[in-house]
Every structure is written in structure tokens, then in C-alpha cells.
Design a protein around this motif. Structure first.
Motif, PDB file in Angstrom:
ATOM      1  N   MET A  76      67.053 -11.919  66.131  1.00 56.86           N
ATOM      2  CA  MET A  76      67.445 -12.909  65.115  1.00 56.86           C
ATOM      3  C   MET A  76      67.651 -12.198  63.775  1.00 56.86           C
ATOM      4  SD  MET A  76      68.121 -16.118  64.397  1.00 56.86           S
ATOM      5  CE  MET A  76      67.800 -16.865  65.995  1.00 56.86           C
ATOM      6  N   GLY A  77      68.490 -11.170  63.812  1.00 53.90           N
ATOM      7  CA  GLY A  77      68.729 -10.395  62.592  1.00 53.90           C
ATOM      8  C   GLY A  77      69.577 -11.158  61.594  1.00 53.90           C
ATOM      9  N   HIS A  78      69.258 -10.957  60.324  1.00 53.66           N
ATOM     10  CA  HIS A  78      70.063 -11.587  59.266  1.00 53.66           C
ATOM     11  C   HIS A  78      70.408 -10.556  58.195  1.00 53.66           C
ATOM     12  CE1 HIS A  78      69.223 -15.327  61.154  1.00 53.66           C
ATOM     13  NE2 HIS A  78      67.990 -15.480  60.692  1.00 53.66           N
ATOM     14  N   ASN A  79      71.595 -10.719  57.654  1.00 53.90           N
ATOM     15  CA  ASN A  79      71.989  -9.963  56.472  1.00 53.90           C
ATOM     16  C   ASN A  79      72.805 -10.893  55.581  1.00 53.90           C
ATOM     17  OD1 ASN A  79      74.489 -10.087  57.735  1.00 53.90           O
ATOM     18  ND2 ASN A  79      74.621  -7.911  58.187  1.00 53.90           N
ATOM     19  N   ILE A 140      78.445 -14.415  54.560  1.00 56.22           N
ATOM     20  CA  ILE A 140      78.026 -14.685  55.932  1.00 56.22           C
ATOM     21  C   ILE A 140      76.859 -13.779  56.317  1.00 56.22           C
ATOM     22  CG2 ILE A 140      80.365 -15.317  56.668  1.00 56.22           C
ATOM     23  CD1 ILE A 140      80.468 -12.549  58.136  1.00 56.22           C
ATOM     24  N   CYS A 141      76.276 -14.096  57.477  1.00 59.23           N
ATOM     25  CA  CYS A 141      75.431 -13.156  58.197  1.00 59.23           C
ATOM     26  C   CYS A 141      76.331 -12.606  59.297  1.00 59.23           C
ATOM     27  CB  CYS A 141      74.209 -13.853  58.803  1.00 59.23           C
ATOM     28  SG  CYS A 141      73.319 -12.776  59.969  1.00 59.23           S
ATOM     29  N   SER A 142      76.420 -11.256  59.386  1.00 59.84           N
ATOM     30  CA  SER A 142      77.367 -10.662  60.342  1.00 59.84           C
ATOM     31  C   SER A 142      76.736 -10.328  61.689  1.00 59.84           C
ATOM     32  CB  SER A 142      78.027  -9.427  59.726  1.00 59.84           C
ATOM     33  OG  SER A 142      77.089  -8.376  59.568  1.00 59.84           O
ATOM     34  N   PHE A 143      75.496 -10.741  61.913  1.00 56.76           N
ATOM     35  CA  PHE A 143      74.875 -10.568  63.234  1.00 56.76           C
ATOM     36  C   PHE A 143      75.698 -11.371  64.246  1.00 56.76           C
ATOM     37  CE2 PHE A 143      71.817 -11.321  66.645  1.00 56.76           C
ATOM     38  CZ  PHE A 143      71.056 -10.156  66.688  1.00 56.76           C
ATOM     39  N   PRO A 144      75.921 -10.804  65.448  1.00 55.19           N
ATOM     40  CA  PRO A 144      76.809 -11.487  66.411  1.00 55.19           C
ATOM     41  C   PRO A 144      76.464 -12.963  66.627  1.00 55.19           C
ATOM     42  CG  PRO A 144      76.226  -9.313  67.231  1.00 55.19           C
ATOM     43  CD  PRO A 144      75.423  -9.532  65.965  1.00 55.19           C
ATOM     44  N   GLY A 145      77.478 -13.802  66.463  1.00 52.87           N
ATOM     45  CA  GLY A 145      77.325 -15.234  66.720  1.00 52.87           C
ATOM     46  C   GLY A 145      76.717 -16.047  65.592  1.00 52.87           C
ATOM     47  N   HIS A 146      76.335 -15.397  64.499  1.00 57.74           N
ATOM     48  CA  HIS A 146      75.644 -16.140  63.434  1.00 57.74           C
ATOM     49  C   HIS A 146      76.567 -16.747  62.377  1.00 57.74           C
ATOM     50  CE1 HIS A 146      71.293 -14.430  63.965  1.00 57.74           C
ATOM     51  NE2 HIS A 146      71.845 -14.790  65.101  1.00 57.74           N
ATOM     52  N   TYR A 147      77.735 -16.142  62.161  1.00 56.59           N
ATOM     53  CA  TYR A 147      78.557 -16.546  61.012  1.00 56.59           C
ATOM     54  C   TYR A 147      79.019 -18.001  61.071  1.00 56.59           C
ATOM     55  CZ  TYR A 147      82.849 -16.369  63.768  1.00 56.59           C
ATOM     56  OH  TYR A 147      83.820 -16.631  64.699  1.00 56.59           O
ATOM     57  N   ILE A 149      77.354 -20.643  61.670  1.00 54.92           N
ATOM     58  CA  ILE A 149      76.375 -21.473  60.951  1.00 54.92           C
ATOM     59  C   ILE A 149      75.942 -20.798  59.653  1.00 54.92           C
ATOM     60  CG2 ILE A 149      74.060 -22.492  61.082  1.00 54.92           C
ATOM     61  CD1 ILE A 149      74.442 -22.555  64.161  1.00 54.92           C
ATOM     62  N   MET A 150      75.759 -19.492  59.751  1.00 52.64           N
ATOM     63  CA  MET A 150      75.250 -18.765  58.583  1.00 52.64           C
ATOM     64  C   MET A 150      76.401 -18.305  57.684  1.00 52.64           C
ATOM     65  SD  MET A 150      72.035 -16.594  60.126  1.00 52.64           S
ATOM     66  CE  MET A 150      71.174 -16.523  58.552  1.00 52.64           C
ATOM     67  N   GLN A 151      76.942 -19.250  56.964  1.00 54.70           N
ATOM     68  CA  GLN A 151      78.001 -18.935  56.001  1.00 54.70           C
ATOM     69  C   GLN A 151      77.911 -19.880  54.819  1.00 54.70           C
ATOM     70  OE1 GLN A 151      82.032 -20.726  56.790  1.00 54.70           O
ATOM     71  NE2 GLN A 151      81.434 -20.364  58.914  1.00 54.70           N
TER      72      GLN A 151
HETATM   73 CO    CO Z   1      71.758 -13.875  61.077  1.00 54.88          CO
END
Ligand code: CO
Length: 157
Positions: A76-79, A140-147, A149-151
Motif C-alpha cells: 500500500m505504497g503512497h507518494n 497523484i499517487c503513482s503506485f500501480p492502480g492508485h491514481y 482514487i488517489m488524485q
Molecule cells: Co498510493
């Protein structure tokens, strides 16, 4: 009479000691909160707590990203990745998702204004940069599949 004087001195000392203990706290607290700091929290539910960030142009800001969850960065990495104007979010995120060794930041990319490292649960990271010209930018969060929702929108006005 002597007893009265003694207690007077004790009260005086007590107050002085208390004040001395409190004073060093202030500079510490100030240095922990830099000017123009934006705090974004992220969690194990793949969410940022901010959908919109408003800043002034050409200003130094610090984005502090907190991960309040428990899951590690490889799960569950985030950036925080701030994209330049005109960059296609889906194209960028698709390209970034294949760059695991670079923490999902494409090498030699020209699409990014600023980004943080990838963090897992319980970690925090910051990035300091100068805001661009007026306009609306995507983060965004560029971890695969996160962008998906995470934008959010980084609005310079
Ligand atoms: Co993330």
C-alpha cells in the motif's frame, strides 16, 4: 515571619522553574512546522485526505505526506507526484506503474514538477519546491492502480 519569607521564595523559584521548562518548547515547535507547509494524510484505504490544494504562484512550499495506515510500501505504497500542466494523467500513471525499481517514478521524466519518495504505513516524507505559474495541476499517487482514487487538484491562483 521567617516562614513567610521562605514560602515566598519557594513560590518564586517554582514559577521561574516552570517558565524555564516551557520556553525551549517554542523554538522546537516552530522549526517542525515550516512556512507554507501542506500536510496530506494517506491511509490503508488508498485515500488522500485532500482533493484540492490551493497555493500562490512562485512560492516555496513544502508538502508533507503522512501514511497513517499499517500496510508496508510494497503493498500500500503512497507518494505525492505533482504533474506538469498538459500531462495526460492516465498515460503518465500507466508508464509510472511499470517503474518499480524507481519507486514508480519514470527515469528522466519531464512530466513532473515535484515528487516524494514512496512510503508505507507509519511513515512520513516531505518535498520542498517552488510553485509554478497560475493554473490547475494534477497530483497523484503513482503506485500501480492508485491514481484512479488517489488524485487531486493543485490549484495555483
Ligand atoms: Co498510493
Amino acid at each position: 515571619f521567617f516562614v513567610l519569607i521562605t514560602s515566598f521564595l519557594l513560590i518564586g523559584c517554582g514559577e521561574k522553574t516552570k517558565k524555564d521548562n516551557e520556553e525551549p518548547l517554542y523554538p522546537t515547535q516552530k522549526s517542525e512546522t515550516p512556512k507554507n507547509q501542506i500536510v496530506i494524510n494517506s491511509n490503508d484505504q488508498m485515500q488522500f485526505d485532500l482533493k484540492e490544494i490551493k497555493v500562490k504562484p512562485n512560492t516555496e512550499v513544502t508538502v508533507k505526506l503522512n501514511h497513517t495506515g499499517n500496510l508496508p510500501a510494497n503493498v500500500m505504497g503512497h507518494n505525492f507526484v505533482l504533474l506538469k500542466k498538459g500531462v495526460d494523467l492516465v498515460d503518465f500513471a500507466t508508464q509510472a506503474a511499470s517503474q518499480k525499481e524507481q519507486q514508480y517514478i519514470p527515469e528522466n521524466t519531464n512530466d513532473i514538477i515535484a515528487y516524494t519518495k514512496l512510503i508505507g504505513g507509519g511513515e512520513s516524507t516531505t518535498v520542498t519546491f517552488t510553485t509554478p505559474e497560475k493554473g490547475t495541476y494534477d497530483f497523484i499517487c503513482s503506485f500501480p492502480g492508485h491514481y484512479g482514487i488517489m488524485q487531486g487538484k493543485f490549484i495555483v491562483e
